[in-house]
Design a protein around this motif. Structure first.
Motif, PDB file in Angstrom:
ATOM      1  N   ARG A  31      16.106 -22.519  -7.398  1.00 40.75           N
ATOM      2  CA  ARG A  31      15.576 -23.620  -8.223  1.00 40.75           C
ATOM      3  C   ARG A  31      16.700 -24.518  -8.722  1.00 40.75           C
ATOM      4  N   THR A  60       9.657 -26.704  -0.402  1.00 38.08           N
ATOM      5  CA  THR A  60       8.507 -26.962  -1.283  1.00 38.08           C
ATOM      6  C   THR A  60       8.931 -27.550  -2.619  1.00 38.08           C
ATOM      7  N   LEU A  61      10.192 -27.337  -2.993  1.00 39.33           N
ATOM      8  CA  LEU A  61      10.678 -27.816  -4.290  1.00 39.33           C
ATOM      9  C   LEU A  61      11.243 -29.234  -4.242  1.00 39.33           C
ATOM     10  N   PRO A  65       5.050 -34.116  -2.753  1.00 36.89           N
ATOM     11  CA  PRO A  65       3.744 -33.512  -2.476  1.00 36.89           C
ATOM     12  C   PRO A  65       2.643 -34.500  -2.087  1.00 36.89           C
ATOM     13  N   TRP A  88       4.177 -20.726  -3.057  1.00 37.98           N
ATOM     14  CA  TRP A  88       4.869 -21.943  -3.501  1.00 37.98           C
ATOM     15  C   TRP A  88       4.301 -23.183  -2.829  1.00 37.98           C
ATOM     16  N   ASN A  91       1.078 -23.891  -4.776  1.00 40.46           N
ATOM     17  CA  ASN A  91       1.272 -24.274  -6.176  1.00 40.46           C
ATOM     18  C   ASN A  91       2.145 -25.503  -6.384  1.00 40.46           C
ATOM     19  N   HIS A  92       3.186 -25.662  -5.568  1.00 41.44           N
ATOM     20  CA  HIS A  92       4.105 -26.784  -5.760  1.00 41.44           C
ATOM     21  C   HIS A  92       3.754 -28.015  -4.941  1.00 41.44           C
ATOM     22  N   LYS A  96      -0.818 -30.649  -5.914  1.00 38.90           N
ATOM     23  CA  LYS A  96      -0.442 -31.994  -6.354  1.00 38.90           C
ATOM     24  C   LYS A  96      -0.807 -33.062  -5.328  1.00 38.90           C
TER      25      LYS A  96
END
Length: 217
Positions: A31, A60-61, A65, A88, A91-92, A96
């Motif tokens: 992260r 994914t971070l 999105p 992930w 959710n990530h 969105k």
């Protein structure tokens, strides 16, 4: 990729592999790397295409999105076979994305239980944040009929949905607890000290207790 390889920790890999994840990168360090890189759509795409689990998690971070098309996300989910990448991505990224509701409906009834678990995860999100239009009674009917014999990841997602219905919707709480007590799913799941059991009756009761304490009820 070299920097990700440098974050490899054999002990972390050993723990992760017990949960079905084939990477050894500390997620806090991952992260931190994503925070430094910020949003980079092209790099995210290239990282995903490597097929490496740690690279996919990083992707994914740092992706955008809302930029993904529906079919792109469907393909990505079906190639996200390790639990953490799957989690992930949903959710990530998917939550969105403007196509999230369309994908929720498509995945919810997919014959692949891993894909279906994503549909249930998105449904749980709606149970909590946008319940209008959801048939909560119908969801409880499906859970009561199918959760006991569902494959592990689908069962986990259905159980989460059951718990959230009980936590967030007082009118359905008694039935949600009753279903959990009848099915006994995850009753004996090992739970660390200080953590809440995923057994739905315990989970529901504890979260409602905390809510009541916070509100002074």
């Amino acid at each position: 990729m070299a920097e990700l390889a440098g974050l490899e920790d054999p002990k972390a890999r050993e723990v992760n592999e017990r949960h079905g994840d084939d990477h050894g990168v500390n997620l806090g360090k991952l992260r931190a790397l994503a925070k430094r890189l910020r949003t980079q759509r092209e790099l995210s795409q290239r990282l995903w295409e490597t097929g490496d689990t740690a690279a996919k998690l990083l992707a994914t971070l740092i992706c955008r999105p809302k930029a993904f098309e529906r079919d792109e996300l469907d393909t990505m989910l079906r190639t996200a076979r390790t639990p953490k990448v799957h989690d992930w991505l949903v959710n990530h990224v998917v939550k969105k994305n403007p196509h999230s509701e369309e994908l929720r409906q498509a995945w919810f009834t997919d014959p692949d239980p891993v894909v279906a678990s994503a549909g249930w995860a998105l449904t749980t999100e709606r149970v909590t944040k946008k319940p209008d239009g959801l048939d909560l009674t119908g969801l409880l009917d499906i859970i009561e009929a199918d959760m006991k014999d569902a494959p592990d990841r689908l069962q986990w997602a259905m159980n989460h949905c059951l718990a959230q219905i009980g936590i967030d919707h007082r009118a359905h709480r008694t039935r949600a607890i009753s279903i959990g007590e009848h099915l006994q799913v995850l009753k004996d799941y090992p739970t660390s000290p200080g953590c809440t059991s995923p057994f739905a009756p315990v989970w529901i009761s504890e979260m409602v207790r905390r809510q009541d304490a916070e509100s002074g009820a």
